[in-house]
Motif scaffolding. Structure first.
Motif, PDB file in Angstrom:
ATOM      1  N   LEU A 118      -4.251  -1.798  -5.566  1.00  0.00           N
ATOM      2  CA  LEU A 118      -5.242  -2.853  -5.357  1.00  0.00           C
ATOM      3  C   LEU A 118      -6.430  -2.325  -4.570  1.00  0.00           C
ATOM      4  CD1 LEU A 118      -2.867  -5.820  -4.428  1.00  0.00           C
ATOM      5  CD2 LEU A 118      -3.773  -5.220  -6.684  1.00  0.00           C
ATOM      6  N   ASP A 119      -7.570  -2.928  -4.796  1.00  0.00           N
ATOM      7  CA  ASP A 119      -8.773  -2.553  -4.059  1.00  0.00           C
ATOM      8  C   ASP A 119      -8.589  -2.814  -2.569  1.00  0.00           C
ATOM      9  OD1 ASP A 119      -9.985  -1.861  -6.436  1.00  0.00           O
ATOM     10  OD2 ASP A 119     -11.068  -3.763  -6.651  1.00  0.00           O
ATOM     11  N   ASP A 120      -9.151  -1.974  -1.753  1.00  0.00           N
ATOM     12  CA  ASP A 120      -9.239  -2.139  -0.298  1.00  0.00           C
ATOM     13  C   ASP A 120      -7.914  -1.994   0.425  1.00  0.00           C
ATOM     14  OD1 ASP A 120     -12.070  -2.638  -0.153  1.00  0.00           O
ATOM     15  OD2 ASP A 120     -11.679  -4.634  -0.961  1.00  0.00           O
ATOM     16  N   VAL A 121      -6.838  -1.605  -0.269  1.00  0.00           N
ATOM     17  CA  VAL A 121      -5.543  -1.554   0.397  1.00  0.00           C
ATOM     18  C   VAL A 121      -5.537  -0.550   1.548  1.00  0.00           C
ATOM     19  CG1 VAL A 121      -4.589   0.103  -1.250  1.00  0.00           C
ATOM     20  CG2 VAL A 121      -3.042  -1.321   0.092  1.00  0.00           C
ATOM     21  N   ARG A 141      -7.767   0.220   3.508  1.00  0.00           N
ATOM     22  CA  ARG A 141      -8.474  -0.317   4.663  1.00  0.00           C
ATOM     23  C   ARG A 141      -7.736  -1.523   5.240  1.00  0.00           C
ATOM     24  NH1 ARG A 141     -15.021  -1.432   4.446  1.00  0.00           N
ATOM     25  NH2 ARG A 141     -15.415  -1.204   6.692  1.00  0.00           N
ATOM     26  N   ALA A 142      -7.129  -2.316   4.368  1.00  0.00           N
ATOM     27  CA  ALA A 142      -6.465  -3.545   4.815  1.00  0.00           C
ATOM     28  C   ALA A 142      -5.144  -3.265   5.519  1.00  0.00           C
ATOM     29  CB  ALA A 142      -6.240  -4.476   3.623  1.00  0.00           C
ATOM     30  N   VAL A 143      -4.366  -2.356   5.000  1.00  0.00           N
ATOM     31  CA  VAL A 143      -3.081  -1.985   5.611  1.00  0.00           C
ATOM     32  C   VAL A 143      -2.946  -0.467   5.559  1.00  0.00           C
ATOM     33  CG1 VAL A 143      -1.663  -4.060   5.447  1.00  0.00           C
ATOM     34  CG2 VAL A 143      -1.993  -2.686   3.419  1.00  0.00           C
ATOM     35  N   PRO A 144      -3.567   0.229   6.494  1.00  0.00           N
ATOM     36  CA  PRO A 144      -3.523   1.693   6.475  1.00  0.00           C
ATOM     37  C   PRO A 144      -2.091   2.228   6.524  1.00  0.00           C
ATOM     38  CG  PRO A 144      -5.160   0.889   8.047  1.00  0.00           C
ATOM     39  CD  PRO A 144      -4.372  -0.297   7.612  1.00  0.00           C
ATOM     40  N   ALA A 145      -1.904   3.415   5.954  1.00  0.00           N
ATOM     41  CA  ALA A 145      -0.589   4.076   5.981  1.00  0.00           C
ATOM     42  C   ALA A 145      -0.108   4.187   7.425  1.00  0.00           C
ATOM     43  CB  ALA A 145      -0.701   5.455   5.336  1.00  0.00           C
TER      44      ALA A 145
END
Length: 263
Positions: free
Chosen positions: A209-212, A214-218
């Motif tokens: 998904l887009d922005d993943v 940034r949204a939930v970094p590794a």
């Protein structure tokens, strides 16, 4: 009676000592609307490692696994007992997995900070499952599905994390203010749609998904507990979103209940 499964967006550790928080009030209201469980199996973003572990002790010390907060937070207590029999039952259900029992592990703040407001009397035994973050999301989902019988055995399966969790970009000056960066809102909304539509493919393959990133970094530890709750959903079973806000731009408080209210 089949208990629901519930994911809680936990946010800042400071929420643990804020009973007036609108999010904590919603936790208490949700708990009041379901049958009281015999025990809780908790999956928290704050117990991760290179293998799969489970708490097996009789007592649950709590961990102050954070730093730099006011003294009052380090004085908070949550003396919920352990449940060795539940740990053993989980071991049965996860036969074939390398599950390591840990009799000394305590409840981390991802667990006790929310449970203080869900069951404030600390009278429900709690067991935590520690996650192997080296495994892909599909592995976690398949494992979680094996836990489904617990819902029919008086166990409330819970997850604690955040659908969006990027502390590097969090606006700490506005951390209590509900506002979202465009990328955070877009990712949260995409996951919410997948939850409501029971789109398991999107939920498992969230890395596409887009922005993943940034949204939930590794290592994605704040997202994975959501999968453990959603994997409990039977076909056609209702789902409810609550506390569905993003605060500080990049931290979502969204909570999810799988299964109808029981009382």
């Amino acid at each position: 009676m089949t208990l629901p499964a519930i994911f809680l967006g936990h946010g800042s550790p400071m929420n643990a000592i804020d009973p007036a928080s609108r999010y904590n009030r919603a936790f208490l209201q949700t708990a009041a609307a379901i049958a009281k469980p015999q025990a809780i199996l908790m999956v928290s973003a704050h117990w991760i490692g290179r293998d799969l572990r489970i708490m097996s002790g009789v007592h649950n010390p709590i961990l102050y696994d954070f730093h730099g907060f006011p003294a009052a937070l380090y004085e908070a207590q949550y003396p919920a007992p352990g449940a060795p029999e539940l740990a053993a039952r989980v071991g049965e259900l996860l036969a074939g997995y390398a599950l390591h029992a840990d009799p000394d592990r305590g409840l981390d703040h991802g667990a006790w900070a929310v449970l203080r407001h869900f069951y404030p009397e600390a009278d429900v035994p709690v067991v935590q499952l520690g996650l192997n973050v080296l495994q892909p999301a599909a592995w976690h989902w398949a494992l979680a599905e094996k836990l489904r019988p617990l819902r029919d055995e008086g166990v409330l399966i819970m997850g604690s994390g955040n659908i969006v969790h990027n502390l590097r970009e969090l606006d700490f000056a506005r951390v209590d203010e509900p506002f979202a960066y465009d990328w955070a809102e877009a990712f949260r909304d995409r996951i919410n749609r997948a939850i409501l539509a029971d789109d398991r493919d999107a939920l498992i393959h969230y890395l596409a998904l887009d922005d993943v990133r940034r949204a939930v970094p590794a290592p994605f530890e704040h997202y994975l507990p959501l999968l453990y709750v959603l994997a409990q959903r039977d076909s056609g079973e209702p789902v409810r979103l609550f506390n569905d806000e993003i605060i500080g731009g990049s931290l979502s408080m969204t909570a999810v209940q799988v299964g109808a209210r029981s009382t």
